[in-house]
Design an enzyme around this catalytic site. Structure first.
Site, mmCIF file in Angstrom:
data_model
loop_
_atom_site.group_PDB
_atom_site.id
_atom_site.type_symbol
_atom_site.label_atom_id
_atom_site.label_comp_id
_atom_site.label_asym_id
_atom_site.label_seq_id
_atom_site.Cartn_x
_atom_site.Cartn_y
_atom_site.Cartn_z
ATOM 1 C CG HIS A 1 25.080 57.022 76.051
ATOM 2 N ND1 HIS A 1 24.351 56.047 75.422
ATOM 3 C CD2 HIS A 1 25.647 57.767 75.066
ATOM 4 C CE1 HIS A 1 24.473 56.190 74.105
ATOM 5 N NE2 HIS A 1 25.264 57.218 73.863
ATOM 6 C CG HIS B 1 22.905 61.279 72.684
ATOM 7 N ND1 HIS B 1 23.102 61.675 71.382
ATOM 8 C CD2 HIS B 1 23.474 60.063 72.792
ATOM 9 C CE1 HIS B 1 23.746 60.731 70.730
ATOM 10 N NE2 HIS B 1 24.009 59.734 71.564
ATOM 11 C CB CYS C 1 17.126 65.868 64.401
ATOM 12 S SG CYS C 1 17.850 65.397 65.986
ATOM 13 C CG ASN D 1 29.589 57.781 72.141
ATOM 14 O OD1 ASN D 1 30.561 57.640 72.875
ATOM 15 N ND2 ASN D 1 28.584 56.924 72.110
ATOM 16 C CG ASP E 1 19.926 53.531 74.421
ATOM 17 O OD1 ASP E 1 20.753 54.424 74.160
ATOM 18 O OD2 ASP E 1 19.651 52.605 73.621
ATOM 19 N N GLY F 1 31.907 57.200 67.740
ATOM 20 C CA GLY F 1 30.807 56.241 67.732
ATOM 21 C C GLY F 1 29.438 56.885 67.874
HETATM 22 P P1 AMP Z 1 25.141 57.215 70.103
HETATM 23 O O1 AMP Z 1 25.534 55.947 69.381
HETATM 24 O O2 AMP Z 1 26.110 57.639 71.154
HETATM 25 O O3 AMP Z 1 24.820 58.301 69.117
HETATM 26 O O4 AMP Z 1 23.812 56.861 70.912
HETATM 27 C C1 AMP Z 1 22.560 56.865 70.325
HETATM 28 C C2 AMP Z 1 21.689 56.022 71.192
HETATM 29 O O5 AMP Z 1 20.338 56.251 70.835
HETATM 30 C C3 AMP Z 1 21.918 54.503 71.061
HETATM 31 O O6 AMP Z 1 22.322 53.973 72.313
HETATM 32 C C4 AMP Z 1 20.561 53.977 70.601
HETATM 33 O O7 AMP Z 1 20.247 52.717 71.156
HETATM 34 C C5 AMP Z 1 19.628 55.075 71.081
HETATM 35 N N1 AMP Z 1 18.361 55.173 70.379
HETATM 36 C C6 AMP Z 1 18.161 55.211 69.036
HETATM 37 N N2 AMP Z 1 16.854 55.350 68.755
HETATM 38 C C7 AMP Z 1 16.208 55.413 69.945
HETATM 39 C C8 AMP Z 1 14.833 55.549 70.335
HETATM 40 N N3 AMP Z 1 13.851 55.670 69.434
HETATM 41 N N4 AMP Z 1 14.527 55.561 71.655
HETATM 42 C C9 AMP Z 1 15.499 55.438 72.580
HETATM 43 N N5 AMP Z 1 16.818 55.321 72.275
HETATM 44 C C10 AMP Z 1 17.163 55.295 70.983
#
Ligand code: AMP
Length: 113
Positions: free
Chosen positions: A101, A99, A4, A86, A30, A92
């Site tokens: 946002h 998490h 993960c 999400n 992010d 999405g």
């Molecule tokens: P979700 O699409 O709601 O699952 O959001 C996942 C979020 O994680 C997205 O906005 C990505 O840009 C962010 N994300 C993925 N990898 C990383 C990372 N290494 N550091 C910071 N954010 C990340």
């Protein structure tokens, strides 16, 4: 969970820009920001999504939500902000570790896509 991404981040094995942390919660910027402030707030413990976390540990769910308020204050989002989580494919969700946002720093439109 060893495979993960956000568990790996919570363990400190991938470098992120930390905004807030305590023993149970981590908040970091992010990697692909959608607003001037775009911070992800996660529990260090793994849950796939908000439903699983709320069912299995509602007190922790409340602490993670409280941390979104802390982040909004640290980021001085006094004009307002949005908290989004999400769930699943239609929601999405791309990372299967719950998490929230925290988005702000500009006027946000509604409805989402
Ligand atoms: P979700 O699409 O709601 O699952 O959001 C996942 C979020 O994680 C997205 O906005 C990505 O840009 C962010 N994300 C993925 N990898 C990383 C990372 N290494 N550091 C910071 N954010 C990340």
């Amino acid at each position: 969970m060893s495979d993960c991404l956000f568990c790996t981040i919570a363990a400190g094995e991938i470098s992120v820009d930390v905004v807030y942390e305590d023993d149970k919660v981590l908040a970091f910027r992010d990697i692909d920001p959608q607003a001037p402030t775009h911070v992800l707030v996660i529990p260090r413990e793994h849950f796939d999504n908000v439903s699983e976390m709320t069912r299995d540990n509602p007190l922790l769910a409340a602490e993670v939500l409280a941390a979104t308020t802390e982040v909004a204050q640290l980021e001085t989002l006094e004009r307002g902000y949005r908290v989004v989580t999400n769930v699943g494919t239609d929601g999405g969700q791309s990372v299967r570790h719950v998490h929230f946002h925290v988005l702000g720093g500009r006027g946000l439109t509604w409805p989402p896509g």
